[in-house]
Design an enzyme around this catalytic site. Structure first.
Site, PDB file in Angstrom:
ATOM      1  N   HIS A 140     -79.023 -24.922  -0.885  1.00 34.77           N
ATOM      2  CA  HIS A 140     -80.285 -25.615  -0.608  1.00 34.77           C
ATOM      3  C   HIS A 140     -80.212 -26.337   0.734  1.00 34.77           C
ATOM      4  CE1 HIS A 140     -81.427 -24.906  -4.781  1.00 34.77           C
ATOM      5  NE2 HIS A 140     -82.604 -25.440  -4.536  1.00 34.77           N
ATOM      6  N   HIS A 191     -75.058 -31.603  -6.603  1.00 33.31           N
ATOM      7  CA  HIS A 191     -74.036 -31.457  -5.562  1.00 33.31           C
ATOM      8  C   HIS A 191     -73.437 -32.803  -5.223  1.00 33.31           C
ATOM      9  CE1 HIS A 191     -74.512 -27.226  -4.473  1.00 33.31           C
ATOM     10  NE2 HIS A 191     -75.816 -27.382  -4.601  1.00 33.31           N
TER      11      HIS A 191
END
Length: 554
Positions: A140, A191
């Site tokens: 991302h 993350h």
């Protein structure tokens, strides 16, 4: 690896802790072992930050904006650039996104580093497959930063052509977009800092390369013969073949293959379309003819709808056709000893047919996905909150970290990590101080370290709850764990409990579907075709159905 001194063999109940050492080459295993303490060290910090800043509004905002950094969003958005005259940006986006997805997927499968563990983190997402991938680096972040950086380069180089107020608006929007994606990856528990920082650096590097050499590369393609697209095709197929084998059933490879197909299809289409009489040479060669003044709103909308319908039809027809027609060919190749099998992909000789309506990928949506996508758009606050391991990588990490704590407990002669021992010895609580950089243990609410969970709790952490339309977030982040926890000494010779814990942990995970060897070639062909249709096939179809440029304006 956990080894019993007497025999030199892994404890029976801890066989899964040898998973990565058994499946990775020595050099990859050593790199993973060198980096994984960083992931463990930052996890308690991420959990503490998430518990302090979470609100229902932020949950919805970051869960929704995460969709703007997905492969699916860009695959839907890219055709618009080509069909409406933004060819230069469209090519740049194809190059950057294909490179970003392929390289980040390559690194993910190379390193096999897990996402920050849940708990202590809660994972907030609108995607059911994102958590099944490894964590390092963040794709991302790579996608968002490459796109944002390129747009900023473009705006900065066009000072005389853009109104200063518009320039500021674009810059603010770009920073907000990239910032929302990057911070959202941390906020949503998907993350860690290391993941997004590396993803950000990779994205900026890709954008810089595209900005400096992208135009030169495009001009070289236009001036070349068929040899150059052929060499690009051969090179990318080789890269697909040498893509690292993951230790777990991770879908990163699938995304890499799909975007390799997009890149190959785009280069062939750009090279060939530029040689046809239909293509415009302005602003760059291979531009699809389009002028809004000549086309108008209605015809422009019809062009978009018709083009999208053709792309969906290509995917819906070709995918089942290839999945049905390729297995017999693959069986012949396999019997000749020419097959190159990959781990977690079933060889054609071991199955009779591929099930119909198989979901081959999660990048370009199928017709069956459209109702769910429309529902997400109508209800932007919808998201799922998951606590506990969601993939095999999560489960192995949870077991490894718990075993690390047990070993440390034994080394301290049975000293308690938190709570009271089973023999009523005095309590020794985890201090609410800084994180121990060596062990990764850190402060948590009620003095609870996320890694000191007993086996009975670790076996029940995969609880998923839905938070719909702004359901309130508990004031205590993990009330089910807000208790004093004891870690009794472990008898290494009696590993039955450890073995049962492992079984319980993996039973709670969603079983990955069977993947078939023909899926790799199917993805390459389908996504090659999507890129070809977008760049070369659709301009001719637009002319055929009356959605091309009016003749008097050409």
């Amino acid at each position: 690896m956990t080894v019993a001194p007497e025999s030199g063999k892994p404890d029976a109940g801890l066989r899964s802790l040898d998973h990565y050492k058994d499946r990775l080459p020595v050099w990859r295993y050593r790199m993973r072992q060198a980096l994984i303490p960083l992931t463990r060290w930052e996890t308690p910090y991420l959990g503490a930050i998430q518990s302090k800043v979470r609100t229902p509004t932020l949950d919805s905002y970051f869960a929704f904006t995460a969709n703007l950094g997905t492969h699916t969003f860009f695959m839907i958005f890219l055709p618009i650039l080509f069909w409406f005259g933004w060819t230069t940006i469209g090519r740049a986006m194809v190059h950057m996104l294909a490179s970003g997805v392929f390289l980040s997927g390559f690194l993910k499968d190379l390193m096999c580093l897990p996402r920050p563990l849940s708990p202590p983190l809660q994972r907030i997402t609108m995607s059911g497959s994102a958590a099944l991938e490894y964590g390092f680096p963040s794709t991302h972040s790579t996608n968002a930063v490459s796109v944002a950086s390129y747009i900023l380069f473009l705006v900065s180089s066009s000072e005389d052509q853009i109104d200063p107020r518009m320039k500021i608006l674009v810059q603010v929007s770009v920073y907000l977009y990239a910032g929302s994606i990057i911070l959202g990856r941390l906020y949503c528990g998907m993350h860690g800092f290391f993941d997004v920082v590396t993803g950000t650096m990779l994205g900026f590097l890709i954008a810089a390369v595209q900005w400096v050499w992208g135009e030169t590369f495009d001009n070289y393609i236009h001036a070349s013969t068929w040899i150059v697209p052929f060499l690009i095709t051969a090179g990318l197929i080789i890269l697909v073949r040498v893509h690292p084998e993951p230790a777990d059933d991770c879908p990163c490879f699938d995304d890499s293959v799909a975007f390799a197909g997009v890149f190959i299809g785009a280069e062939w289409a750009v090279w060939h379309f530029g040689q046809t009489a239909l293509a415009w040479n302005e602003p760059v060669p291979s531009t699809t003819p389009y002028q809004f003044q000549a086309m108008g709103v209605t015809r422009s909308i019809l062009r978009l709808l018709f083009g999208t319908l053709v792309i969906f039809a290509w995917r819906e027809v070709m995918k089942p056709t290839l999945l049905k027609g390729l297995p017999p060919l693959f069986r012949v190749i396999e019997r000749l000893g020419l097959s190159l099998p990959r781990r977690y992909f079933l060889p054609a000789t071991e199955y009779k047919r591929v099930p119909s309506h198989l979901r081959v990928d999660s990048i370009f949506p199928s017709v069956r996905d459209l109702p769910g996508m429309l529902s997400n758009i109508r209800h932007p606050r919808k998201r799922a909150v998951s606590v506990g391991p969601q993939s095999a990588a999560d489960a192995y990490e949870a077991l490894a970290r718990r075993e690390q704590r047990r070993r440390e407990s034994l080394q301290k002669d049975g000293a308690l990590i938190a709570g009271q021992s089973s023999d009523n010895s005095p309590q020794q609580s985890v201090p609410n101080g800084p994180v121990n950089r060596k062990t990764g243990a850190g402060p948590f609410r009620n003095g609870l370290s996320s890694d000191s969970l007993p086996s009975s709790e670790a076996a029940s952490v995969n609880a998923s709850v839905s938070a719909i339309d702004g359901a309130p977030v508990p004031s205590e982040p993990f009330p089910q764990f807000a208790m004093e926890v004891s870690t009794p000494p472990v008898n290494l010779e009696n590993d039955q409990q450890g073995e049962q814990d492992e079984k319980d942990m993996f039973l709670m995970l969603e079983k990955p579907r069977v993947r078939y060897d023909v899926e790799v070639v199917t993805k390459l062909i389908v996504y090659f075709g999507i890129a070809w249709w977008v760049i070369e096939g659709m301009p001719f179809l637009f002319e055929l159905v009356g959605l091309g440029m009016p003749k008097q304006t050409i």
